[in-house]
Design an enzyme around this catalytic site. Structure first.
Site: not given
Length: 901
Positions: A405, A442, A504, A559
């Site tokens: 983009a 885009r 990134n 957990c």
């Protein structure tokens, strides 16, 4: 096509995460007029068409001139002498198959404007702005004026006397888990301490899943008063039932009304100026008068001021002084008036990109009722781009990394400003990705016929069409250690700089390291929905991008995923992990077992528990179900396997958990075990007539069949028929099972590997392969287990696929700002005050442009050893080697060494 209004989710995928279905549904009914098809007008039209309104009409009654080609990216030499709107029509139409694009070649008139919900004027006279502004204000038509002159820009909005905004900022409504609610007036709500509630005074919330004080569930929105980051008060709860446990408070966005003045009246109101560069307040107030004076100059002289003409600048300044007799500004910025006069004939693509994209975002606000509109004037300038000491730009070679983009917008601007078009100039663009349908919304250089092709190659061809003199080469490489032989010293030696259009942080850091190593400038930008940022890095002048900052705050405890989820993000991550384990890891292990003789030996080194689980999975997958394995022989076996897996995950496992920790369980300190973020679950009973239940079986059985090359089916009635014959054994909880309540316990007993719950599922444009069907169904069933509000498919896909929301307007604005910094780099500006880093949020008209940070300096004190005859040069070389800074600049001064950057 999907959604109530037929929104193409494949095309609008990333934008939907910014605007939402409702806002885009409203946009799909809007007719927009963009008047003026020079560089600014076509930028606005492009972004509005990509956004997905019903229709866009582009108006221009003038013919293409040579000067238009410097910023109007859809005009070519062959269009000279032809109508600008007609010449742009074909390219604009190709941007979005869902938007009707029309051209109008006559002058504007009153009757014509009444056809539209939004009218945008560019390259217009002040008289037309006043006349048409009065008409639009009186008829309820949203009215926008956008203008650029050289390095300066202007934007004005008038959305009428009463404009309703349904969502002022686009931020996802806050949703908080409740730990306790008191019975008093006012009632005090205590939230769990895993996350601040994020609410503000006056916010309204609705309650759900509250146990005990059920009067709050499904009631009308309740106004809150913030008591602290984890608490707030509500209305009188003294007569309500006692609170027991659980509950979720979800923010309800409230409509906001805005009032606008018509342009003629707003011209006199300086309080309506929205600042974007706080060091330029006086300058932008002066520009408000200067643009009015410029209209007067053009009206009397029938031309813009001549470039760098002193007499024309004097005339414009005199007119501004006259206007200030009424405006009464304390002090005029006369230098900016002269600069405007000197440069007003310029038509610059980066300025048009920024002002045009902001204007297009205002169109989106007007059509959708989402985000806070501009109230009502904004001025912008980039006069720092003017040459320092008459410096001249040299031919430049640049490396844009990424042709997505931002990369497409950068390449467009590069072509229009002539970067890489000189005899010694060159653009090398690299991107390893291929074009997907969701890119088209885009990444405007791509069309539907380009799907599946290399981004960098298609982008290179597209910008050569805009500027045939541009020397551009396409690579398909990722910049990392594997490509260092290509992007080495010899390659960087010929570069002027680098433009990072990456998605990134790790890739940005790596590229920044290369720029430091080879002493090259870097332009960097990024977006997140309506938010964007830019950064310019100049060797020895500004700070670099810097290393990755460690941040584990987003990690979900194992957990929590396995036994105690309390947010939809947790159930989606759990569903992703189920998908990976069932349909990816086991088949991969089997393939390795069959093809790699050392697989078993290598697996045994992973620890007994993990090795046993892996090898047992391989064995079972190779043994037929009748013999105790899991290998299906028929489609019916696949359905049976899916039904048993449903029972295990959503009934048996929950019953086992409740057997170990019953609903009334208390901790060793006497506190309820099921409290705070621990939500007490309940098992589900399978019902094929409940859509989500059958969704899971359909997806799981088809995915399981794919592993063994068994053809699946989608017919739900036939699957229901098979389910009638599936025997599900009775489950009895096991008292010897230990369930871990913390990650520490899990680690101590090494129940599972540390990577089991951090998997690699990536989003895809293919919604027909059952991947998302499984994840959405599994996530929402687990959410039902734990009384967590479900997420629809679209929202689940964003969270599970870690999709970054994106919209064309923010992308274009960021690229425009980056290319303004390019002007300074190419000219070799050495004054840090000339450069700008930026943070913007187009949703709320938030703009912060600031001077970049200087580089850090490292000071090392040393002594001369005359007796040892240590030479200064060798001593410096020793220190450089010891500090491992071969790329540093060394400044020797008064017995000290300074390491710069």
């Amino acid at each position: 096509m999907s959604g109530a209004v037929g929104i193409d989710e494949g095309f609008y995928s990333r934008q939907l995460y910014v605007l939402g279905h409702e806002a885009m549904g409203r946009m799909s009914t809007a007719n927009v007029l963009v008047a003026g098809m020079r560089g600014l007008g076509v930028e606005i039209a492009k972004d509005v068409i990509l956004s997905g309104v019903r229709s866009v009409t582009v108006q221009d009654d003038q013919h293409t001139q040579w000067t238009d080609l410097s910023s109007q990216f859809f005009l070519k030499e062959c269009h000279l002498g032809q109508n600008r709107a007609l010449c742009s029509l074909q390219q604009l139409t190709a941007l979005n198959p869902h938007v009707q694009v029309l051209a109008y070649t006559q002058p504007l008139d009153t009757d014509f404007l009444l056809q539209f919900q939004v009218v945008v004027l560019t390259n217009s006279s002040l008289d037309d702005q006043k006349r048409f502004g009065e008409l639009c204000h009186s008829r309820g038509i949203q009215f926008i004026v956008a203008d650029t002159k050289g390095l300066c820009g202007q934007l004005f909005c008038d959305f009428g006397e009463c404009f309703e905004v349904l969502d002022s900022d686009g931020v996802t409504p806050a949703s908080v888990m409740i730990q306790h609610i008191s019975k008093e007036n006012p009632g005090l709500v205590i939230c769990t301490d895993d996350k601040k509630h994020g609410l503000n005074k006056g916010s309204k919330v609705v309650f759900s899943e509250v146990q005990g004080m059920t009067e709050l569930n499904n009631s009308q929105p309740v106004e809150i008063n913030v008591c602290g980051p984890y608490s707030f008060s509500i209305n009188d709860t003294s007569s309500f039932s006692d609170y027991i446990r659980g509950g979720v408070a979800t923010e309800v966005k409230q409509p906001v009304m805005f009032e606008f003045k018509p342009l003629r009246e707003a011209l006199q109101d300086h309080s309506l100026l929205v600042m974007n560069d706080w060091g330029k307040e006086r300058r932008h107030k002066t520009l408000h008068l200067a643009f009015q004076a410029l209209h007067g100059f053009v009206k009397t002289q029938q031309r813009l001021p001549q470039c760098w003409c002193q007499s024309d600048a004097d005339s414009l300044l005199a007119a501004v002084r006259e206007l200030n007799k009424v405006a009464q500004l304390e002090q005029l910025d006369e230098a900016v008036v002269r600069s405007l006069s000197y440069t007003a004939r310029g038509d610059l693509a980066p300025v048009n990109a920024f002002i045009g994209s902001v204007a297009a975002q205002e169109v989106i606000k007007a059509c959708s009722g989402k985000f806070t509109p501009l109230q009502q004037w904004m001025y912008f300038d980039a006069l720092e781009c003017l040459p320092e000491d008459k410096d001249q730009a040299a031919p430049s070679s640049f490396l844009p990394v990424g042709a997505g983009a931002i990369g497409c917008e950068l390449l467009k601007n590069f072509a229009l400003v002539g970067l890489g078009a000189g005899e010694d100039g060159k653009i090398t663009v690299t991107d390893m990705d291929f074009i997907e349908k969701s890119n088209l919304n885009r990444q405007f250089l791509f069309r539907s016929q380009d799907i599946g092709k290399s981004k960098s190659e298609v982008a290179a061809v597209a910008v050569r069409e805009m500027n045939p003199q541009m020397n551009v080469v396409a690579h398909q490489n990722r910049l990392d250690t594997n490509s260092e032989e290509v992007y080495n010293y010899n390659f960087f030696k010929g570069l002027h700089g680098v433009a990072a259009a990456l998605d990134n942080v790790e890739a940005r850091v790596y590229l920044d390291g290369l720029c430091i190593k080879y002493q090259k400038s870097m332009l960097e930008g990024g977006t997140l929905g309506s938010k964007g940022h830019t950064l310019v890095v100049v060797p020895h002048l500004t700070a670099s991008y810097g290393p990755v900052k460690s941040n584990s705050s987003g990690d979900i405890p194992l957990c929590t995923l396995k036994n105690f989820p309390h947010r939809i993000e947790h159930t989606l991550q759990w569903a992703r992990d189920q998908f990976e384990g069932l349909f990816k890891h086991v088949p991969e292990n089997v393939n390795q077992f069959l093809s790699d003789a050392e697989f078993v030996e290598r697996t045994l080194t992973h620890g007994d528990a993990e090795a046993l689980e892996t090898l047992e999975g391989v064995w079972r997958s190779q043994v037929n179900m009748e013999a105790g394995g899991t290998r299906p022989q028929s489609w019916e076996d696949c359905v049976s396997w899916a039904r048993h897996k449903w029972e295990t995950l959503f009934n048996n496992d929950i019953r086992q958990l409740l057997h170990c920790f019953p609903e009334g369980e208390v901790t060793s300190t006497g506190l309820p075990f099921w409290s705070g973020s621990k939500r007490c679950p309940h098992p589900l009973d399978f019902d094929p007539n409940i859509a989500t239940h059958l969704d899971y079986v359909v997806a799981a059985s088809n995915l399981y069949g794919q592993i063994y090359n068994i053809k699946g089916r989608r017919d739900r009635n036939s699957i229901k028929k098979i389910l009638e014959g599936v025997h599900v054994p009775i489950f009895t909880p096991n008292s010897s099972v230990k369930i871990h309540t913390s990650d520490k316990e899990m680690e101590e007993e090494k129940v599972m590997g540390s990577n089991d719950y951090y998997t690699s599922y990536e989003s895809s444009d293919d919604d027909s392969n059952f991947h998302m069907d499984y994840i959405v169904a599994a996530s929402n069933l687990r959410a039902e287990n734990y009384y967590i509000p479900a997420a629809d498919r679209h929202q689940s896909k964003r969270i599970a696929g870690r999709i970054i929301p994106a919209i064309a307007t923010t992308t274009a604005a960021v690229a425009g700002l980056m290319c303004l910094e390019l002007y300074k780099l190419v000219q070799g500006h050495q004054n840090i005050s000339s450069y700008r880093s930026a943070f913007i949020n187009l949703a709320v008209q938030y703009f912060v442009l600031s001077q970049p940070c200087p580089p850090p300096h490292f000071e090392v004190t040393f002594m001369y050893f005359t007796a040892a005859k240590v030479q200064t040069d060798s001593f410096l070389a020793l220190w450089l080697d010891r500090l491992d800074k071969p790329e540093a600049t060394v400044i020797q001064r008064k017995g000290k060494v300074f390491f710069n950057n």
